[in-house]
Enzyme design. Structure first.
Site, PDB file in Angstrom:
ATOM      1  N   HIS A 101       0.859  -1.178   0.000  1.00 16.82           N
ATOM      2  CA  HIS A 101       0.000   0.000   0.000  1.00 16.82           C
ATOM      3  C   HIS A 101       0.905   1.241   0.000  1.00 16.82           C
ATOM      4  O   HIS A 101       2.039   1.184   0.480  1.00 16.82           O
ATOM      5  CB  HIS A 101      -0.852   0.101   1.276  1.00 16.82           C
ATOM      6  N   ASP A 104       2.138   2.086   3.381  1.00 13.44           N
ATOM      7  CA  ASP A 104       3.117   1.149   3.936  1.00 13.44           C
ATOM      8  C   ASP A 104       4.527   1.646   3.700  1.00 13.44           C
ATOM      9  O   ASP A 104       5.410   1.468   4.538  1.00 13.44           O
ATOM     10  CB  ASP A 104       3.023  -0.222   3.254  1.00 13.44           C
ATOM     11  N   HIS A 271     -10.984 -13.840   4.620  1.00 13.52           N
ATOM     12  CA  HIS A 271     -12.207 -13.123   4.288  1.00 13.52           C
ATOM     13  C   HIS A 271     -13.308 -14.089   3.870  1.00 13.52           C
ATOM     14  O   HIS A 271     -14.488 -13.863   4.156  1.00 13.52           O
ATOM     15  CB  HIS A 271     -11.950 -12.127   3.153  1.00 13.52           C
ATOM     16  N   ASP A 339      -0.658 -12.568   2.746  1.00 14.40           N
ATOM     17  CA  ASP A 339      -1.303 -11.546   3.568  1.00 14.40           C
ATOM     18  C   ASP A 339      -1.431 -12.100   4.981  1.00 14.40           C
ATOM     19  O   ASP A 339      -2.522 -12.336   5.492  1.00 14.40           O
ATOM     20  CB  ASP A 339      -2.668 -11.193   2.978  1.00 14.40           C
TER      21      ASP A 339
END
Length: 437
Positions: A101, A104, A271, A339
Protein backbone atom coordinates in the site's frame (compact mmCIF):
# COMPACT_ATOMS: atom_id res chain seq x y z
CA UNK A 1 20.21 -3.05 8.10
CA UNK A 2 21.29 -5.89 5.78
CA UNK A 3 22.35 -7.81 8.92
CA UNK A 4 18.93 -7.44 10.58
CA UNK A 5 17.87 -11.04 9.95
CA UNK A 6 21.13 -12.80 10.71
CA UNK A 7 21.45 -15.34 7.84
CA UNK A 8 23.20 -13.98 4.78
CA UNK A 9 22.59 -16.87 2.36
CA UNK A 10 19.21 -17.44 0.69
CA UNK A 11 16.96 -20.12 2.18
CA UNK A 12 18.03 -23.43 0.58
CA UNK A 13 15.93 -26.32 -0.66
CA UNK A 14 17.02 -29.42 1.28
CA UNK A 15 14.16 -31.86 0.70
CA UNK A 16 11.56 -33.53 2.98
CA UNK A 17 14.16 -35.25 5.15
CA UNK A 18 15.85 -32.00 6.22
CA UNK A 19 15.76 -31.08 9.90
CA UNK A 20 16.78 -27.48 9.22
CA UNK A 21 13.87 -25.20 10.28
CA UNK A 22 15.10 -22.53 7.84
CA UNK A 23 15.27 -24.74 4.76
CA UNK A 24 12.58 -25.61 2.26
CA UNK A 25 11.41 -29.21 2.38
CA UNK A 26 8.96 -28.99 -0.55
CA UNK A 27 9.46 -25.64 -2.25
CA UNK A 28 11.91 -26.22 -5.11
CA UNK A 29 11.34 -23.29 -7.51
CA UNK A 30 12.50 -25.18 -10.61
CA UNK A 31 10.67 -28.44 -9.92
CA UNK A 32 8.30 -29.30 -12.78
CA UNK A 33 4.66 -29.79 -11.75
CA UNK A 34 2.09 -30.46 -14.47
CA UNK A 35 4.53 -29.13 -17.05
CA UNK A 36 5.32 -25.85 -15.29
CA UNK A 37 7.93 -24.70 -12.79
CA UNK A 38 6.71 -24.68 -9.19
CA UNK A 39 7.59 -20.99 -8.85
CA UNK A 40 5.55 -20.17 -11.96
CA UNK A 41 2.53 -22.03 -10.59
CA UNK A 42 2.57 -20.34 -7.19
CA UNK A 43 3.90 -16.83 -7.94
CA UNK A 44 4.62 -16.02 -4.30
CA UNK A 45 4.62 -12.49 -2.95
CA UNK A 46 5.55 -11.03 0.45
CA UNK A 47 3.24 -8.27 1.62
CA UNK A 48 4.86 -5.09 2.90
CA UNK A 49 2.27 -4.12 5.51
CA UNK A 50 2.15 -7.19 7.76
CA UNK A 51 5.84 -7.93 7.48
CA UNK A 52 7.37 -4.48 7.85
CA UNK A 53 4.67 -2.05 8.98
CA UNK A 54 2.51 -3.75 11.63
CA UNK A 55 4.16 -3.00 14.99
CA UNK A 56 2.58 -5.90 16.91
CA UNK A 57 -0.30 -3.97 18.47
CA UNK A 58 -3.68 -5.29 19.52
CA UNK A 59 -6.77 -3.53 20.96
CA UNK A 60 -5.34 -3.85 24.45
CA UNK A 61 -1.63 -3.23 24.00
CA UNK A 62 0.97 -1.21 22.16
CA UNK A 63 3.70 -2.26 19.78
CA UNK A 64 5.58 -5.41 20.76
CA UNK A 65 8.02 -5.62 17.84
CA UNK A 66 9.85 -2.28 18.11
CA UNK A 67 11.75 -2.75 14.85
CA UNK A 68 14.61 -0.30 14.19
CA UNK A 69 12.68 1.48 11.42
CA UNK A 70 9.68 1.93 13.74
CA UNK A 71 11.61 4.14 16.15
CA UNK A 72 11.55 7.93 16.41
CA UNK A 73 13.42 9.67 13.64
CA UNK A 74 13.06 11.22 10.22
CA UNK A 75 10.05 9.39 8.67
CA UNK A 76 11.57 9.24 5.20
CA UNK A 77 14.87 7.91 6.54
CA UNK A 78 12.94 5.25 8.44
CA UNK A 79 11.10 4.41 5.21
CA UNK A 80 14.41 3.90 3.40
CA UNK A 81 15.71 1.65 6.19
CA UNK A 82 12.50 -0.34 5.99
CA UNK A 83 13.00 -0.78 2.23
CA UNK A 84 16.54 -2.05 2.81
CA UNK A 85 15.31 -4.69 5.25
CA UNK A 86 12.37 -5.66 3.04
CA UNK A 87 14.46 -6.32 -0.05
CA UNK A 88 16.99 -8.22 2.03
CA UNK A 89 14.17 -10.50 3.18
CA UNK A 90 12.89 -10.91 -0.38
CA UNK A 91 16.39 -11.94 -1.47
CA UNK A 92 16.82 -14.44 1.35
CA UNK A 93 13.39 -16.00 0.73
CA UNK A 94 13.94 -16.07 -3.06
CA UNK A 95 10.37 -14.91 -3.70
CA UNK A 96 9.53 -13.52 -7.15
CA UNK A 97 7.12 -10.76 -6.03
CA UNK A 98 6.09 -8.33 -3.30
CA UNK A 99 3.00 -6.14 -2.69
CA UNK A 100 2.40 -2.79 -0.97
CA UNK A 101 0.00 0.00 0.00
CA UNK A 102 1.19 3.58 -0.48
CA UNK A 103 1.03 4.28 3.26
CA UNK A 104 3.12 1.15 3.94
CA UNK A 105 6.12 2.48 2.10
CA UNK A 106 6.07 6.22 2.84
CA UNK A 107 4.52 8.56 5.42
CA UNK A 108 1.77 11.05 4.69
CA UNK A 109 3.00 14.61 4.30
CA UNK A 110 1.46 17.87 5.47
CA UNK A 111 -0.16 18.28 2.03
CA UNK A 112 -1.43 15.86 -0.57
CA UNK A 113 1.35 16.90 -2.94
CA UNK A 114 3.95 16.11 -0.29
CA UNK A 115 2.34 12.72 0.35
CA UNK A 116 2.59 11.92 -3.35
CA UNK A 117 6.23 13.00 -3.42
CA UNK A 118 7.03 10.78 -0.45
CA UNK A 119 5.53 7.73 -2.15
CA UNK A 120 7.34 8.49 -5.41
CA UNK A 121 10.69 8.90 -3.67
CA UNK A 122 10.44 5.46 -2.05
CA UNK A 123 9.10 4.01 -5.30
CA UNK A 124 12.33 5.19 -6.93
CA UNK A 125 14.28 3.33 -4.23
CA UNK A 126 12.15 0.26 -4.99
CA UNK A 127 12.79 0.55 -8.71
CA UNK A 128 16.56 0.45 -8.19
CA UNK A 129 16.33 -2.50 -5.83
CA UNK A 130 13.95 -4.34 -8.18
CA UNK A 131 16.40 -3.90 -11.05
CA UNK A 132 19.22 -5.31 -8.90
CA UNK A 133 17.26 -8.20 -7.38
CA UNK A 134 14.96 -9.06 -10.33
CA UNK A 135 12.00 -9.18 -7.95
CA UNK A 136 8.70 -8.02 -9.41
CA UNK A 137 5.64 -6.20 -8.11
CA UNK A 138 2.58 -8.46 -7.97
CA UNK A 139 0.37 -5.49 -7.17
CA UNK A 140 0.21 -2.06 -5.62
CA UNK A 141 -2.71 -0.40 -3.89
CA UNK A 142 -3.70 2.77 -2.05
CA UNK A 143 -4.63 2.80 1.62
CA UNK A 144 -8.15 4.27 1.62
CA UNK A 145 -9.11 3.19 5.13
CA UNK A 146 -6.57 4.13 7.84
CA UNK A 147 -6.75 7.92 7.85
CA UNK A 148 -9.70 9.36 9.79
CA UNK A 149 -10.93 11.10 6.62
CA UNK A 150 -12.02 7.66 5.44
CA UNK A 151 -14.01 6.69 8.52
CA UNK A 152 -17.22 6.75 6.43
CA UNK A 153 -15.62 5.20 3.37
CA UNK A 154 -13.67 6.51 0.40
CA UNK A 155 -15.63 6.07 -2.83
CA UNK A 156 -18.85 5.65 -0.83
CA UNK A 157 -18.26 8.62 1.47
CA UNK A 158 -21.10 11.19 1.88
CA UNK A 159 -18.57 13.95 1.15
CA UNK A 160 -17.58 14.28 -2.55
CA UNK A 161 -14.31 15.95 -1.57
CA UNK A 162 -13.24 12.72 0.14
CA UNK A 163 -14.23 10.81 -3.03
CA UNK A 164 -11.98 13.20 -4.97
CA UNK A 165 -9.10 12.80 -2.51
CA UNK A 166 -9.36 9.01 -2.77
CA UNK A 167 -9.45 9.24 -6.57
CA UNK A 168 -6.28 11.34 -6.57
CA UNK A 169 -4.57 8.90 -4.23
CA UNK A 170 -5.46 5.91 -6.42
CA UNK A 171 -4.32 7.77 -9.55
CA UNK A 172 -0.90 8.29 -8.02
CA UNK A 173 -0.43 4.69 -6.92
CA UNK A 174 -1.89 3.20 -10.12
CA UNK A 175 0.59 5.24 -12.16
CA UNK A 176 3.48 4.23 -9.88
CA UNK A 177 2.42 0.58 -10.11
CA UNK A 178 2.41 0.90 -13.90
CA UNK A 179 5.85 2.55 -13.94
CA UNK A 180 7.27 -0.18 -11.67
CA UNK A 181 6.04 -2.93 -13.99
CA UNK A 182 3.36 -4.16 -11.60
CA UNK A 183 1.14 -6.90 -13.02
CA UNK A 184 -2.02 -6.05 -11.05
CA UNK A 185 -3.61 -3.20 -9.12
CA UNK A 186 -5.85 -3.96 -6.12
CA UNK A 187 -8.76 -1.93 -4.76
CA UNK A 188 -9.53 -2.99 -1.21
CA UNK A 189 -12.69 -1.26 -0.04
CA UNK A 190 -11.83 -1.50 3.63
CA UNK A 191 -14.59 0.89 4.63
CA UNK A 192 -16.84 0.80 1.55
CA UNK A 193 -19.91 -0.21 3.49
CA UNK A 194 -22.03 0.96 6.38
CA UNK A 195 -22.32 0.66 10.13
CA UNK A 196 -26.03 1.54 10.30
CA UNK A 197 -28.70 2.01 7.64
CA UNK A 198 -30.14 4.85 9.72
CA UNK A 199 -27.60 7.26 8.20
CA UNK A 200 -26.93 5.52 4.87
CA UNK A 201 -28.26 6.08 1.35
CA UNK A 202 -27.53 2.58 0.07
CA UNK A 203 -28.25 3.19 -3.62
CA UNK A 204 -26.24 6.41 -3.74
CA UNK A 205 -23.22 4.77 -2.12
CA UNK A 206 -23.25 1.81 -4.50
CA UNK A 207 -23.60 4.18 -7.48
CA UNK A 208 -20.60 6.16 -6.19
CA UNK A 209 -18.57 2.96 -5.84
CA UNK A 210 -19.51 1.95 -9.38
CA UNK A 211 -18.50 5.39 -10.65
CA UNK A 212 -15.17 5.17 -8.83
CA UNK A 213 -14.33 1.78 -10.36
CA UNK A 214 -15.28 3.01 -13.83
CA UNK A 215 -12.93 5.98 -13.44
CA UNK A 216 -10.08 3.67 -12.37
CA UNK A 217 -10.64 1.38 -15.37
CA UNK A 218 -10.73 4.38 -17.71
CA UNK A 219 -7.45 5.73 -16.29
CA UNK A 220 -5.82 2.31 -16.52
CA UNK A 221 -6.53 2.32 -20.26
CA UNK A 222 -5.44 5.94 -20.66
CA UNK A 223 -1.97 5.34 -19.19
CA UNK A 224 -1.54 2.00 -20.97
CA UNK A 225 -1.45 -0.18 -17.86
CA UNK A 226 -1.76 -3.77 -19.08
CA UNK A 227 -2.21 -5.31 -15.65
CA UNK A 228 -5.44 -6.52 -14.06
CA UNK A 229 -7.64 -4.38 -11.81
CA UNK A 230 -8.65 -6.45 -8.78
CA UNK A 231 -11.25 -6.05 -6.03
CA UNK A 232 -10.71 -7.86 -2.74
CA UNK A 233 -13.98 -9.16 -1.25
CA UNK A 234 -14.52 -8.82 2.49
CA UNK A 235 -17.82 -9.14 4.37
CA UNK A 236 -17.28 -6.94 7.41
CA UNK A 237 -14.68 -5.59 9.83
CA UNK A 238 -14.26 -2.74 10.21
CA UNK A 239 -17.76 -1.95 8.88
CA UNK A 240 -20.87 -3.89 9.80
CA UNK A 241 -21.51 -4.68 6.13
CA UNK A 242 -19.30 -4.09 3.11
CA UNK A 243 -20.55 -3.88 -0.46
CA UNK A 244 -17.83 -6.30 -1.63
CA UNK A 245 -19.12 -8.98 0.78
CA UNK A 246 -17.98 -12.06 -1.18
CA UNK A 247 -17.15 -13.14 -4.73
CA UNK A 248 -20.78 -13.51 -5.80
CA UNK A 249 -21.65 -10.07 -4.40
CA UNK A 250 -18.73 -8.51 -6.24
CA UNK A 251 -19.78 -10.16 -9.49
CA UNK A 252 -23.33 -8.85 -9.12
CA UNK A 253 -21.95 -5.38 -8.41
CA UNK A 254 -19.62 -5.49 -11.43
CA UNK A 255 -22.43 -6.74 -13.64
CA UNK A 256 -24.71 -3.90 -12.55
CA UNK A 257 -22.13 -1.29 -13.58
CA UNK A 258 -20.91 -3.04 -16.73
CA UNK A 259 -17.49 -3.88 -15.32
CA UNK A 260 -17.60 -7.68 -15.25
CA UNK A 261 -15.10 -7.87 -18.14
CA UNK A 262 -12.81 -5.20 -16.70
CA UNK A 263 -12.29 -6.15 -13.05
CA UNK A 264 -11.46 -9.45 -11.35
CA UNK A 265 -11.19 -10.52 -7.71
CA UNK A 266 -8.33 -10.93 -5.27
CA UNK A 267 -9.62 -13.62 -2.89
CA UNK A 268 -8.42 -13.79 0.71
CA UNK A 269 -8.79 -17.06 2.60
CA UNK A 270 -9.64 -15.40 5.93
CA UNK A 271 -12.21 -13.12 4.29
CA UNK A 272 -13.92 -16.16 2.77
CA UNK A 273 -14.42 -17.75 6.18
CA UNK A 274 -15.64 -14.45 7.66
CA UNK A 275 -18.30 -14.44 4.92
CA UNK A 276 -19.39 -17.94 5.96
CA UNK A 277 -17.84 -19.52 2.86
CA UNK A 278 -14.92 -21.85 2.34
CA UNK A 279 -11.77 -20.71 0.58
CA UNK A 280 -12.30 -23.34 -2.12
CA UNK A 281 -15.87 -22.10 -2.67
CA UNK A 282 -14.73 -18.55 -3.33
CA UNK A 283 -12.04 -19.73 -5.76
CA UNK A 284 -14.43 -22.06 -7.60
CA UNK A 285 -17.13 -19.36 -7.77
CA UNK A 286 -14.70 -16.78 -9.18
CA UNK A 287 -13.51 -19.25 -11.81
CA UNK A 288 -17.08 -20.19 -12.74
CA UNK A 289 -18.01 -16.50 -13.12
CA UNK A 290 -14.85 -15.66 -15.08
CA UNK A 291 -13.49 -13.14 -12.56
CA UNK A 292 -10.73 -15.09 -10.81
CA UNK A 293 -7.59 -12.99 -10.51
CA UNK A 294 -5.31 -13.43 -7.50
CA UNK A 295 -5.15 -14.74 -3.92
CA UNK A 296 -4.23 -13.36 -0.51
CA UNK A 297 -3.16 -16.43 1.41
CA UNK A 298 -3.68 -16.73 5.16
CA UNK A 299 -6.08 -18.32 7.64
CA UNK A 300 -8.30 -17.29 10.50
CA UNK A 301 -8.77 -18.77 13.94
CA UNK A 302 -12.09 -20.70 14.07
CA UNK A 303 -12.55 -19.59 17.67
CA UNK A 304 -12.14 -15.90 16.88
CA UNK A 305 -14.59 -13.92 14.78
CA UNK A 306 -12.23 -11.45 13.15
CA UNK A 307 -9.51 -11.29 10.52
CA UNK A 308 -6.49 -12.74 12.34
CA UNK A 309 -4.27 -13.05 9.22
CA UNK A 310 -2.31 -16.09 10.37
CA UNK A 311 0.05 -18.08 8.17
CA UNK A 312 -1.65 -21.11 6.54
CA UNK A 313 -1.16 -24.52 8.15
CA UNK A 314 -4.04 -26.77 6.96
CA UNK A 315 -2.80 -29.12 4.21
CA UNK A 316 -6.09 -30.90 3.32
CA UNK A 317 -8.07 -27.64 3.17
CA UNK A 318 -5.50 -25.88 1.04
CA UNK A 319 -4.96 -28.90 -1.25
CA UNK A 320 -8.62 -28.83 -2.30
CA UNK A 321 -8.44 -25.07 -2.91
CA UNK A 322 -5.39 -25.55 -5.14
CA UNK A 323 -7.12 -28.42 -6.93
CA UNK A 324 -9.89 -26.02 -7.99
CA UNK A 325 -7.39 -23.30 -8.84
CA UNK A 326 -5.31 -25.61 -11.07
CA UNK A 327 -8.40 -27.18 -12.62
CA UNK A 328 -9.55 -23.68 -13.56
CA UNK A 329 -6.31 -22.92 -15.41
CA UNK A 330 -4.20 -21.48 -12.59
CA UNK A 331 -2.90 -17.93 -12.35
CA UNK A 332 -2.39 -15.57 -15.28
CA UNK A 333 -1.38 -12.19 -13.81
CA UNK A 334 -2.21 -13.14 -10.21
CA UNK A 335 -0.33 -15.08 -7.57
CA UNK A 336 -0.24 -16.08 -3.90
CA UNK A 337 0.37 -13.02 -1.74
CA UNK A 338 1.17 -13.86 1.87
CA UNK A 339 -1.30 -11.55 3.57
CA UNK A 340 -0.24 -12.98 6.91
CA UNK A 341 1.61 -11.73 9.96
CA UNK A 342 3.55 -13.37 12.74
CA UNK A 343 1.86 -13.38 16.13
CA UNK A 344 2.29 -10.49 18.54
CA UNK A 345 4.54 -12.57 20.80
CA UNK A 346 6.77 -13.66 17.90
CA UNK A 347 9.16 -10.77 18.36
CA UNK A 348 12.43 -12.09 16.94
CA UNK A 349 13.45 -11.32 13.34
CA UNK A 350 13.84 -15.07 12.73
CA UNK A 351 10.12 -15.52 13.41
CA UNK A 352 9.36 -13.63 10.20
CA UNK A 353 11.31 -16.32 8.34
CA UNK A 354 9.70 -19.21 10.19
CA UNK A 355 6.29 -17.89 9.14
CA UNK A 356 7.17 -17.35 5.49
CA UNK A 357 9.31 -20.46 5.04
CA UNK A 358 6.59 -22.59 6.61
CA UNK A 359 3.92 -20.96 4.49
CA UNK A 360 5.90 -21.35 1.27
CA UNK A 361 6.62 -24.99 2.06
CA UNK A 362 3.01 -25.72 2.95
CA UNK A 363 1.77 -24.24 -0.31
CA UNK A 364 4.39 -26.16 -2.32
CA UNK A 365 3.36 -29.37 -0.58
CA UNK A 366 -0.32 -28.78 -1.31
CA UNK A 367 0.53 -27.94 -4.93
CA UNK A 368 2.00 -31.43 -5.25
CA UNK A 369 -1.12 -32.93 -3.65
CA UNK A 370 -3.44 -30.98 -5.96
CA UNK A 371 -1.39 -31.97 -9.00
CA UNK A 372 -1.57 -35.63 -7.94
CA UNK A 373 -5.36 -35.36 -7.63
CA UNK A 374 -5.57 -33.93 -11.14
CA UNK A 375 -3.30 -36.62 -12.56
CA UNK A 376 -5.36 -39.30 -10.80
CA UNK A 377 -8.47 -37.95 -12.52
CA UNK A 378 -10.89 -39.57 -10.09
CA UNK A 379 -12.74 -36.40 -9.13
CA UNK A 380 -13.03 -35.16 -12.72
CA UNK A 381 -14.27 -38.55 -13.88
CA UNK A 382 -16.91 -38.77 -11.17
CA UNK A 383 -18.21 -35.23 -11.79
CA UNK A 384 -18.34 -35.87 -15.54
CA UNK A 385 -20.35 -39.06 -15.00
CA UNK A 386 -22.67 -37.34 -12.55
CA UNK A 387 -23.70 -34.77 -15.17
CA UNK A 388 -23.41 -37.06 -18.20
CA UNK A 389 -27.15 -37.07 -18.96
CA UNK A 390 -27.00 -33.34 -19.71
CA UNK A 391 -25.00 -34.22 -22.83
CA UNK A 392 -27.71 -36.68 -23.87
CA UNK A 393 -31.11 -36.23 -25.46
CA UNK A 394 -32.89 -35.03 -22.30
CA UNK A 395 -30.36 -32.33 -21.57
CA UNK A 396 -30.17 -31.17 -25.18
CA UNK A 397 -33.94 -30.79 -25.38
CA UNK A 398 -33.98 -28.59 -22.27
CA UNK A 399 -31.33 -26.30 -23.78
CA UNK A 400 -32.91 -26.22 -27.25
CA UNK A 401 -33.72 -22.67 -28.41
CA UNK A 402 -37.39 -23.52 -28.94
CA UNK A 403 -37.79 -25.22 -25.55
CA UNK A 404 -40.37 -23.76 -23.16
CA UNK A 405 -41.49 -24.68 -19.69
CA UNK A 406 -44.65 -26.12 -21.25
CA UNK A 407 -42.78 -28.21 -23.84
CA UNK A 408 -40.43 -29.62 -21.21
CA UNK A 409 -43.42 -30.44 -19.00
CA UNK A 410 -45.37 -32.07 -21.86
CA UNK A 411 -42.42 -34.27 -22.79
CA UNK A 412 -41.93 -35.36 -19.18
CA UNK A 413 -45.60 -36.27 -18.80
CA UNK A 414 -45.74 -38.06 -22.17
CA UNK A 415 -42.68 -40.16 -21.35
CA UNK A 416 -44.07 -40.94 -17.90
CA UNK A 417 -40.61 -40.32 -16.47
CA UNK A 418 -39.88 -41.48 -12.93
CA UNK A 419 -36.23 -40.52 -12.26
CA UNK A 420 -34.37 -42.05 -9.33
CA UNK A 421 -31.74 -40.10 -7.35
CA UNK A 422 -28.10 -41.15 -7.62
CA UNK A 423 -25.54 -41.12 -4.83
CA UNK A 424 -23.29 -38.08 -4.58
CA UNK A 425 -20.60 -40.26 -2.95
CA UNK A 426 -19.22 -37.46 -0.81
CA UNK A 427 -17.44 -39.84 1.56
CA UNK A 428 -15.81 -41.69 -1.34
CA UNK A 429 -14.51 -38.41 -2.79
CA UNK A 430 -13.27 -37.16 0.58
CA UNK A 431 -11.39 -40.43 1.01
CA UNK A 432 -9.91 -39.96 -2.47
CA UNK A 433 -8.60 -36.52 -1.50
CA UNK A 434 -7.10 -37.88 1.70
CA UNK A 435 -5.06 -40.40 -0.30
CA UNK A 436 -3.03 -37.54 -1.72
CA UNK A 437 -2.53 -35.27 1.30
Amino acid sequence: MSKFFGPEQPIPYEGPSSKNPLAFKYYDPDKQVLGKRMEDHLRFAVCYWHSFVWPGTDPFGGDSFQRPWQQAGDPMQMARQKADVAFEMFRLLRVPFFTFHDRDIAPEGSTFAESNRNVRQIAEVFARKMAESKIGLLWGTANLFSNRRYMAGAATNPDPEIFAYAAAQVKNVLEITHEMGGVNYVLWGGREGYETLLNTDLKREMDQYGRFLSLVVDHKKKIGFKGTILIEPKPREPTKHQYDFDVASVYGFLKRYGLENEVKVNIEANHATLAGKSFEHEIATAIALGIFGSVDLNRGDPQLGWDTDQFPNNVPELAVALYHLLSGGGFTTGGFNFDAKVRRQSTDPADMFYGHVGGLDLLARTLLSAAALIENGGIDKFVEQRYAKWAGEAGQKIHAKDATLASISDAAVAANINPKPQSGRQEYLENLVNRFV
